[in-house]
Design a protein around this motif. Sequence first.
Motif, PDB file in Angstrom:
ATOM      1  N   UNK A 394       0.820  -1.212   0.000  1.00 44.25           N
ATOM      2  CA  UNK A 394       0.000   0.000   0.000  1.00 44.25           C
ATOM      3  C   UNK A 394       0.849   1.255   0.000  1.00 44.25           C
ATOM      4  N   UNK A 395       1.910   1.267   0.825  1.00 43.10           N
ATOM      5  CA  UNK A 395       2.793   2.437   0.876  1.00 43.10           C
ATOM      6  C   UNK A 395       3.515   2.636  -0.452  1.00 43.10           C
ATOM      7  N   UNK A 396       3.966   1.543  -1.065  1.00 43.69           N
ATOM      8  CA  UNK A 396       4.655   1.652  -2.363  1.00 43.69           C
ATOM      9  C   UNK A 396       3.726   2.209  -3.437  1.00 43.69           C
ATOM     10  N   UNK A 397       2.464   1.804  -3.421  1.00 44.56           N
ATOM     11  CA  UNK A 397       1.520   2.301  -4.426  1.00 44.56           C
ATOM     12  C   UNK A 397       1.340   3.809  -4.317  1.00 44.56           C
ATOM     13  N   UNK A 398       1.272   4.306  -3.103  1.00 50.59           N
ATOM     14  CA  UNK A 398       1.153   5.751  -2.930  1.00 50.59           C
ATOM     15  C   UNK A 398       2.415   6.447  -3.445  1.00 50.59           C
ATOM     16  N   UNK A 399       3.581   5.811  -3.261  1.00 54.43           N
ATOM     17  CA  UNK A 399       4.812   6.347  -3.833  1.00 54.43           C
ATOM     18  C   UNK A 399       4.787   6.373  -5.353  1.00 54.43           C
ATOM     19  N   UNK A 400       4.197   5.345  -5.964  1.00 57.78           N
ATOM     20  CA  UNK A 400       4.086   5.308  -7.424  1.00 57.78           C
ATOM     21  C   UNK A 400       3.228   6.451  -7.948  1.00 57.78           C
ATOM     22  N   UNK A 401       2.216   6.840  -7.181  1.00 61.16           N
ATOM     23  CA  UNK A 401       1.399   7.993  -7.577  1.00 61.16           C
ATOM     24  C   UNK A 401       2.262   9.241  -7.689  1.00 61.16           C
ATOM     25  N   UNK A 402       3.183   9.402  -6.727  1.00 55.86           N
ATOM     26  CA  UNK A 402       4.088  10.549  -6.789  1.00 55.86           C
ATOM     27  C   UNK A 402       4.995  10.507  -7.995  1.00 55.86           C
ATOM     28  N   UNK A 403       5.529   9.334  -8.341  1.00 59.02           N
ATOM     29  CA  UNK A 403       6.387   9.209  -9.522  1.00 59.02           C
ATOM     30  C   UNK A 403       5.629   9.610 -10.789  1.00 59.02           C
ATOM     31  N   UNK A 404       4.377   9.205 -10.883  1.00 63.66           N
ATOM     32  CA  UNK A 404       3.583   9.510 -12.078  1.00 63.66           C
ATOM     33  C   UNK A 404       3.352  11.007 -12.225  1.00 63.66           C
ATOM     34  N   UNK A 405       3.116  11.670 -11.112  1.00 63.60           N
ATOM     35  CA  UNK A 405       2.835  13.108 -11.164  1.00 63.60           C
ATOM     36  C   UNK A 405       4.095  13.924 -11.437  1.00 63.60           C
ATOM     37  N   UNK A 406       5.287  13.314 -11.299  1.00 67.30           N
ATOM     38  CA  UNK A 406       6.532  14.007 -11.630  1.00 67.30           C
ATOM     39  C   UNK A 406       6.788  14.070 -13.134  1.00 67.30           C
ATOM     40  N   UNK A 407       6.065  13.258 -13.913  1.00 65.26           N
ATOM     41  CA  UNK A 407       6.212  13.283 -15.366  1.00 65.26           C
ATOM     42  C   UNK A 407       5.713  14.611 -15.922  1.00 65.26           C
ATOM     43  N   UNK A 408       6.467  15.169 -16.860  1.00 62.61           N
ATOM     44  CA  UNK A 408       6.035  16.382 -17.543  1.00 62.61           C
ATOM     45  C   UNK A 408       5.434  16.019 -18.898  1.00 62.61           C
ATOM     46  N   UNK A 409       4.623  16.899 -19.427  1.00 63.59           N
ATOM     47  CA  UNK A 409       4.016  16.680 -20.740  1.00 63.59           C
ATOM     48  C   UNK A 409       5.055  16.885 -21.828  1.00 63.59           C
ATOM     49  N   UNK A 410       5.084  15.991 -22.782  1.00 58.64           N
ATOM     50  CA  UNK A 410       5.996  16.082 -23.914  1.00 58.64           C
ATOM     51  C   UNK A 410       5.291  16.760 -25.078  1.00 58.64           C
ATOM     52  N   UNK A 411       6.033  17.506 -25.889  1.00 60.57           N
ATOM     53  CA  UNK A 411       5.470  18.127 -27.081  1.00 60.57           C
ATOM     54  C   UNK A 411       5.212  17.100 -28.166  1.00 60.57           C
ATOM     55  N   UNK A 412       4.932  17.555 -29.338  1.00 57.41           N
ATOM     56  CA  UNK A 412       4.600  16.655 -30.436  1.00 57.41           C
ATOM     57  C   UNK A 412       5.790  15.826 -30.891  1.00 57.41           C
TER      58      UNK A 412
END
Length: 431
Positions: A394-412
């Motif tokens: 459960x704790x690791x899954x919450x950490x994975x949420x943080x990793x996902x939100x660190x991704x930035x949007x890429x251009x075309x």
Amino acid sequence: MTRHRLHPAWLVAGVSFVALVGAAGFRATPGVLLHPLHAEFGWPLATISAAVSVNLMLYGLTAPFAAALMDRFGIRRVVAGALLLVALGSALTVGMTASWQLILCWGVLVGLGTGSMALAFVATVTGRWFVKRRGLVTGVLTAGGAAGQLVFLPLVAVLVRDHGWRVAALVVAGAALAVVPLVVWLLREHPADLDLPAYGAAEVVPPAPPAGGAAARAIGALAAAARTRPFWLLAGGFAICGATTNGLVGTHFVPAAHDHGLPETTAAGLLALVGLFDIVGTVASGWLTDRVDSRLLLGAYYALRGASLLVLPSLFADSARPSMLVFIVFYGLDWVATVPPTVALCREWFGASGAVVFGWVFAAHQVGAALAATGAGLVRDRLGDYAPAWYVAGALSIGAAGLSLLLRRRGDEPAFALPVAVGRRAWSYRG
């Protein structure tokens, strides 16, 4: 008068779905067979879990090479060969007498077969055949594995109870074998082979010639992707995804429920319900992926999964109480809903090489699953209780949420492209 025919992409998607269901039979067996194998042979649960871990590891590590092999030799040959390996590995288990044979059959043979039919296969099919509805089709095909679990898990549990685990293993082998003729007959390679554009595309695009050997292409894709921060964020999050699904819940939910007095057939039925709701959740996730930022979707999926796993230890009982059923519905909707947005992000960042790169991201998924499968078995053997494993997950899954939100949007522009001659280090990197 113009006649509107069904685009062949939908036939390819349908055959792919059936193939994924046929190969998914084995995914239903480990949790149901842990205790019967332990009872018959006396092998520790950690030893049996190690065979599952080998399977999960190869299931992931095979995926990027299988994606490259599909580019070089064709989807049809690779998928048919993979189904034959699954059938062979499952059938050979009926004659085993030592734990190393379990590792060879369950781990190596079935691991290589199912790995060649893993989610990189889904990414390859959708990347070739679909432009419009790509996220939705990714969700539907991903749900094929869950559908296989739904079909086989209760059946396997009943067969094990009434006829023994060997009959169950042969049924799984037969199911995988039965799909091979359909794949050989109907699975097409490229829309350009039929002089058609991909579904939703305006022009016929001929397939690119194979770029060097399959191994060189797969390793070249990894070498280039590994230089980017998004690859490690995606791979890290997906490793946790594997640990908290296939590795922990898929392998140990049934024996954990049995520890609390719940019959194995009932526990298997609950896990099958996870598969049922996963179909709904994954298809919905594919639909959302076509419309919502994939980073936000991943963050929400991982956070909600973590919260559900943290409360799971308090829900086990000797009967299927309403609180457990609520967990099953909630967790099932989130089981592999992470796949469509992850595939979309790989395509966004890595362009035409997205399917191969996703194969490596999926390899990380299975490394996490393998570590969790063995680790949870060790926790149970040493402490006599699975509860610490659920809390860590459960704790690791919450950490994975943080990793996902660190991704930035890429251009075309894609992050990198693999043009030709990967084996000669001629791949190019941008970003």
